[in-house]
Design an enzyme around this catalytic site. Structure first.
Site, short mmCIF file in Angstrom:
data_model
loop_
_atom_site.label_atom_id
_atom_site.label_comp_id
_atom_site.label_asym_id
_atom_site.label_seq_id
_atom_site.Cartn_x
_atom_site.Cartn_y
_atom_site.Cartn_z
N GLY A 235 -16.09 -45.57 -0.28
CA GLY A 235 -15.40 -43.88 0.54
C GLY A 235 -15.01 -42.68 -0.04
O GLY A 235 -14.57 -41.69 0.44
N VAL B 75 -17.42 -47.01 4.38
CA VAL B 75 -18.38 -48.17 3.61
C VAL B 75 -19.00 -46.91 2.39
O VAL B 75 -19.51 -47.57 1.19
CB VAL B 75 -18.84 -49.23 4.40
CG1 VAL B 75 -20.30 -48.67 4.29
CG2 VAL B 75 -18.98 -50.03 2.86
N TYR B 76 -19.29 -46.10 2.84
CA TYR B 76 -20.39 -45.30 2.07
C TYR B 76 -20.25 -44.69 0.83
O TYR B 76 -18.67 -43.80 1.09
CB TYR B 76 -20.77 -43.68 3.01
CG TYR B 76 -21.47 -43.99 4.31
CD1 TYR B 76 -21.76 -45.29 4.70
CD2 TYR B 76 -21.68 -42.85 5.76
CE1 TYR B 76 -23.02 -45.34 6.41
CE2 TYR B 76 -22.19 -42.79 6.87
CZ TYR B 76 -22.33 -44.36 7.18
OH TYR B 76 -23.26 -44.88 8.09
N SER B 77 -20.54 -45.62 0.17
CA SER B 77 -20.31 -44.92 -1.19
C SER B 77 -19.35 -45.11 -1.90
O SER B 77 -18.30 -43.99 -2.35
CB SER B 77 -21.04 -43.41 -1.43
OG SER B 77 -22.06 -43.36 -1.79
#
Length: 326
Positions: free
Chosen positions: A64, A60-62
């Site tokens: 993908g 979920v960070y940025s």
């Protein structure tokens, strides 16, 4: 660099883990404070050169792009077998009802998407990012077991949840013969010590490696009170949920960190990390780095030795906090 076993496994990880939430394209997702690929790569290289072999990111960070940036950098700067690569699953990765959570469908889809973005055939540690109350834990555990048996993950871990939830998951895995969680990534630092009440004791008893997130309380422990917020602090709404309700009490703890840092001749960040590294059961705090001195301070923490009196000073002004981070 020191290396220790992750829980009771034979896997050796560095005493510091580089958290890669900072590295991601700012125009993807809702983290406008992140560093793009060109800015991120020097920090990943610096960590490797310092002996850090443990890297943590999440799907979920940025949206993908963190996995993409970290995967390309590690594939260029290191041999895959020499690094311990961790990612996570749970958060929303699509608009549809099944593009999130810990259902069998979500887990088996998201591991493949993560591997593609990371440019690897497997991750060393696949973690559930949060507890999913809408999915039976048995469904989640069996799906994770199948991910391991398919060779797509070497180990599995969990993140912020209640101790009773984690204990139930460990018991169910043992009962069914499924792959067991080997690590807990939880919220713990000098400003938030609620995990000491139950979770740390459970992890010690069960041989679980503890890899705390936000060990510097979103940077609050690394700078004096009233010194101004970073760009991240100004735009990170989640940080306000974690700490704003206890500002007055937390300020006294921050002052104590400054006193001890001056006494030992180290940075505030190094002292706060040294306190955490000295806690029984802590394997590797997950550190962030967006400036060169962030890694230098973290590495310095490995050689800081706090006296019992200094530890008592750091802990004296803590007050109970509402549960935060789940």
């Amino acid at each position: 660099m020191d290396y220790v076993r992750l829980g009771r496994t034979g896997l050796k990880v560095s005493r510091l883990c580089l958290g890669c939430m900072t590295y991601g394209e700012p125009n993807r997702g809702n983290h406008e404070w992140t560093l793009g690929e060109d800015e991120s790569r020097p920090f990943i290289r610096q960590a490797l050169e310092a002996g850090i072999n443990f890297f943590d990111t999440a799907n979920v960070y940025s949206a993908g792009s963190s996995e993409e940036i970290v995967g390309r950098a590690l594939n260029e700067f290191a041999r895959r077998d020499e690094v311990v690569l961790a990612t996570k699953v749970h958060g929303p990765m699509g608009d549809g009802p099944n593009g999130r959570g810990l259902s069998r469908k979500a887990i088996l889809s998201e591991i493949d998407h993560s591997l593609r973005r990371l440019g690897t055939d497997y991750v060393d540690l696949y973690q559930i990012h949060r507890f999913d109350a809408e999915t039976p834990i048995e469904e989640t555990l069996e799906a994770l077991h199948d991910v391991v048996k398919a060779g797509k993950a070497r180990y599995i871990g969990a993140s912020s949840m209640y101790a009773w939830q984690f204990g139930k998951a460990l018991q169910l895995a043992e009962r069914h013969g499924w792959t067991r969680f080997v690590s807990m990534q939880n919220h713990m630092n000098l400003l938030y010590r609620e995990e000491e009440r139950e979770m740390l004791g459970l992890c010690l008893e069960e041989g679980i490696g503890v890899i705390p997130w936000s060990p510097l309380a979103r940077g609050k422990l690394a700078r004096p009170n009233g010194s101004g917020d970073t760009a991240r602090a100004q735009t990170d709404q989640y940080s306000r949920k974690l700490y704003d309700a206890t500002q007055e009490a937390d300020a006294r703890v921050v002052d104590a960190v400054g006193e001890v840092a001056e006494a030992v001749g180290a940075s505030r960040a190094a002292v706060a990390l040294a306190w955490l590294l000295g806690k029984p059961g802590i394997t590797a705090p997950i550190i962030g780095a967006s400036k060169p001195h962030h890694l230098q301070d973290a590495l310095a923490a490995l050689s800081v030795r706090l006296s019992p009196e200094q530890v008592s000073r750091l802990e004296a002004d803590y007050v109970p906090h509402a549960v935060a981070g789940f």
